[in-house]
Design a protein around this motif. Structure first.
Motif, PDB file in Angstrom:
ATOM      1  N   GLU A  87       1.238  -2.039  13.897  1.00 35.72           N
ATOM      2  CA  GLU A  87       1.517  -3.424  13.518  1.00 35.72           C
ATOM      3  C   GLU A  87       0.341  -4.124  12.848  1.00 35.72           C
ATOM      4  N   ASP A  88      -0.876  -3.802  13.189  1.00 41.17           N
ATOM      5  CA  ASP A  88      -2.023  -4.459  12.565  1.00 41.17           C
ATOM      6  C   ASP A  88      -2.562  -3.711  11.346  1.00 41.17           C
ATOM      7  N   TYR A  89      -1.827  -2.711  10.902  1.00 41.53           N
ATOM      8  CA  TYR A  89      -2.269  -1.932   9.746  1.00 41.53           C
ATOM      9  C   TYR A  89      -2.319  -2.785   8.482  1.00 41.53           C
ATOM     10  N   SER A  90      -1.335  -3.642   8.303  1.00 44.33           N
ATOM     11  CA  SER A  90      -1.285  -4.479   7.102  1.00 44.33           C
ATOM     12  C   SER A  90      -0.477  -5.735   7.401  1.00 44.33           C
ATOM     13  N   ASP A  91      -0.531  -6.682   6.465  1.00 45.83           N
ATOM     14  CA  ASP A  91       0.300  -7.888   6.610  1.00 45.83           C
ATOM     15  C   ASP A  91       1.768  -7.505   6.664  1.00 45.83           C
ATOM     16  N   GLU A  92       2.119  -6.477   5.932  1.00 42.69           N
ATOM     17  CA  GLU A  92       3.510  -6.024   5.885  1.00 42.69           C
ATOM     18  C   GLU A  92       3.974  -5.501   7.239  1.00 42.69           C
ATOM     19  N   THR A  93       3.178  -4.642   7.865  1.00 45.79           N
ATOM     20  CA  THR A  93       3.574  -4.103   9.163  1.00 45.79           C
ATOM     21  C   THR A  93       3.549  -5.189  10.227  1.00 45.79           C
ATOM     22  N   LYS A  94       2.641  -6.140  10.105  1.00 49.85           N
ATOM     23  CA  LYS A  94       2.596  -7.258  11.052  1.00 49.85           C
ATOM     24  C   LYS A  94       3.878  -8.074  10.945  1.00 49.85           C
ATOM     25  N   GLU A  95       4.315  -8.366   9.701  1.00 46.71           N
ATOM     26  CA  GLU A  95       5.536  -9.143   9.508  1.00 46.71           C
ATOM     27  C   GLU A  95       6.753  -8.399  10.059  1.00 46.71           C
ATOM     28  N   LEU A  96       6.865  -7.117   9.782  1.00 47.00           N
ATOM     29  CA  LEU A  96       8.020  -6.328  10.228  1.00 47.00           C
ATOM     30  C   LEU A  96       8.049  -6.136  11.738  1.00 47.00           C
ATOM     31  N   SER A  97       6.873  -6.125  12.359  1.00 45.10           N
ATOM     32  CA  SER A  97       6.807  -5.793  13.786  1.00 45.10           C
ATOM     33  C   SER A  97       7.585  -6.774  14.662  1.00 45.10           C
ATOM     34  N   THR A  98       7.697  -8.023  14.259  1.00 48.95           N
ATOM     35  CA  THR A  98       8.462  -8.998  15.038  1.00 48.95           C
ATOM     36  C   THR A  98       9.907  -8.540  15.181  1.00 48.95           C
ATOM     37  N   GLY A  99      10.521  -8.189  14.065  1.00 46.60           N
ATOM     38  CA  GLY A  99      11.904  -7.726  14.090  1.00 46.60           C
ATOM     39  C   GLY A  99      12.049  -6.370  14.755  1.00 46.60           C
ATOM     40  N   SER A 172       5.047   3.826  -3.957  1.00 46.06           N
ATOM     41  CA  SER A 172       6.402   3.317  -4.165  1.00 46.06           C
ATOM     42  C   SER A 172       6.506   1.831  -3.869  1.00 46.06           C
ATOM     43  N   LEU A 173       7.584   1.432  -3.269  1.00 47.74           N
ATOM     44  CA  LEU A 173       7.922   0.028  -3.063  1.00 47.74           C
ATOM     45  C   LEU A 173       6.811  -0.764  -2.371  1.00 47.74           C
ATOM     46  N   ALA A 174       6.073  -0.147  -1.488  1.00 50.48           N
ATOM     47  CA  ALA A 174       5.021  -0.861  -0.757  1.00 50.48           C
ATOM     48  C   ALA A 174       3.987  -1.449  -1.705  1.00 50.48           C
ATOM     49  N   LYS A 175       3.664  -0.726  -2.738  1.00 50.88           N
ATOM     50  CA  LYS A 175       2.678  -1.223  -3.709  1.00 50.88           C
ATOM     51  C   LYS A 175       3.195  -2.473  -4.412  1.00 50.88           C
ATOM     52  N   ARG A 176       4.496  -2.502  -4.709  1.00 55.21           N
ATOM     53  CA  ARG A 176       5.058  -3.689  -5.356  1.00 55.21           C
ATOM     54  C   ARG A 176       5.031  -4.880  -4.407  1.00 55.21           C
ATOM     55  N   TYR A 177       5.360  -4.634  -3.129  1.00 55.72           N
ATOM     56  CA  TYR A 177       5.289  -5.720  -2.146  1.00 55.72           C
ATOM     57  C   TYR A 177       3.848  -6.204  -2.012  1.00 55.72           C
ATOM     58  N   GLU A 178       2.914  -5.280  -1.927  1.00 58.07           N
ATOM     59  CA  GLU A 178       1.507  -5.647  -1.788  1.00 58.07           C
ATOM     60  C   GLU A 178       1.056  -6.482  -2.981  1.00 58.07           C
ATOM     61  N   GLN A 179       1.479  -6.071  -4.180  1.00 65.29           N
ATOM     62  CA  GLN A 179       1.127  -6.813  -5.382  1.00 65.29           C
ATOM     63  C   GLN A 179       1.655  -8.245  -5.327  1.00 65.29           C
ATOM     64  N   VAL A 180       2.916  -8.386  -4.916  1.00 70.76           N
ATOM     65  CA  VAL A 180       3.523  -9.721  -4.841  1.00 70.76           C
ATOM     66  C   VAL A 180       2.868 -10.551  -3.744  1.00 70.76           C
ATOM     67  N   PHE A 181       2.588  -9.941  -2.578  1.00 70.69           N
ATOM     68  CA  PHE A 181       1.904 -10.680  -1.517  1.00 70.69           C
ATOM     69  C   PHE A 181       0.538 -11.172  -1.997  1.00 70.69           C
ATOM     70  N   ASN A 182      -0.193 -10.302  -2.710  1.00 70.90           N
ATOM     71  CA  ASN A 182      -1.509 -10.683  -3.216  1.00 70.90           C
ATOM     72  C   ASN A 182      -1.406 -11.796  -4.261  1.00 70.90           C
ATOM     73  N   GLU A 183      -0.390 -11.714  -5.118  1.00 68.80           N
ATOM     74  CA  GLU A 183      -0.183 -12.779  -6.105  1.00 68.80           C
ATOM     75  C   GLU A 183       0.092 -14.104  -5.411  1.00 68.80           C
ATOM     76  N   GLN A 184       0.936 -14.063  -4.362  1.00 70.17           N
ATOM     77  CA  GLN A 184       1.256 -15.282  -3.616  1.00 70.17           C
ATOM     78  C   GLN A 184       0.036 -15.826  -2.899  1.00 70.17           C
ATOM     79  N   ALA A 185      -0.763 -14.950  -2.318  1.00 75.17           N
ATOM     80  CA  ALA A 185      -1.974 -15.379  -1.593  1.00 75.17           C
ATOM     81  C   ALA A 185      -2.969 -16.021  -2.548  1.00 75.17           C
ATOM     82  N   ALA A 186      -3.054 -15.502  -3.781  1.00 75.89           N
ATOM     83  CA  ALA A 186      -3.989 -16.032  -4.766  1.00 75.89           C
ATOM     84  C   ALA A 186      -3.591 -17.437  -5.207  1.00 75.89           C
ATOM     85  N   LYS A 187      -2.301 -17.740  -5.145  1.00 73.72           N
ATOM     86  CA  LYS A 187      -1.813 -19.064  -5.549  1.00 73.72           C
ATOM     87  C   LYS A 187      -2.081 -20.133  -4.504  1.00 73.72           C
ATOM     88  N   THR A 188      -2.303 -19.709  -3.251  1.00 74.93           N
ATOM     89  CA  THR A 188      -2.477 -20.713  -2.201  1.00 74.93           C
ATOM     90  C   THR A 188      -3.926 -20.983  -1.879  1.00 74.93           C
TER      91      THR A 188
END
Length: 188
Positions: A87-99, A172-188
């Motif tokens: 769960e603490d491997y990445s923001d993605e695994t942290k988010e998924l771990s709740t569900g 694969s898909l994880a890289k695209r999610y990571e890219q979008v998460f990073n883009e969103q983080a850069a905007k905030t």
């Protein structure tokens, strides 16, 4: 030792208060047994399949994230232990771990009460994983995704499987999610 089974039967009936009382008692017990047996096997199967499916990909990620881990099967880790390891491997695994933890809770309830039930609260907990909810809604457009609790559970399991499989294969898909998460983080 010879047992007189006719005598045993007569004595058990006598000790039970007679044939009618014994039949009532046996019918009552049979009704309780049948209540536990006659469950919604479709729901039970769907819950178990979703849980096993997610566990497969959790294990795959665990091995991918830790290539020197050794034989994971011999470690006999519980599902909860595996989740805590990734769960603490990445923001993605942290988010998924709740569900994922909620899915495990649903499966554990099934194991303890033999009832295949996904509550509205369970559904809302799974839908609280915002990336899942947003992608699910976007993919269903122009329609709306099913609001059936078991459908949401299965959709969540497939989503998690896809996301974790992507994390185990970083091209694969994880890289695209990571890219979008990073883009969103850069905007905030």
């Amino acid at each position: 030792m010879n047992i007189d089974h006719e005598y045993v039967a007569k004595r058990v009936i006598e000790l039970s208060g007679g044939k009618d009382k014994l039949n009532e008692e046996m019918d009552s017990k049979l009704a309780r047994i049948n209540e536990k047996w006659n469950q919604d096997v479709d729901a039970i199967g769907r819950i178990l399949r979703a849980h096993l499916f997610v566990e497969h990909f959790v294990t795959e990620c665990l091995v991918s994230f830790n290539p020197a881990l050794g034989n994971i099967k011999e470690a006999r880790l519980t599902f909860a232990q595996k989740i805590s390891l990734i769960e603490d491997y990445s923001d993605e695994t942290k988010e998924l771990s709740t569900g994922i933890k909620r899915l495990n809770k649903i499966r554990n309830q099934l194991a303890h009460n033999l009832s295949g039930n996904v509550t509205d609260q369970d559904k809302e907990s799974l839908l609280s994983v915002t990336s899942f909810k947003a992608l699910r809604e976007a993919l269903a457009k122009p329609g709306v995704p099913s609001s059936n609790n078991l459908d949401v559970l299965e959709d969540f399991a497939k989503h998690v499987g896809g996301r974790l499989e992507s994390l185990a294969d970083p091209d694969s898909l994880a890289k695209r999610y990571e890219q979008v998460f990073n883009e969103q983080a850069a905007k905030t």
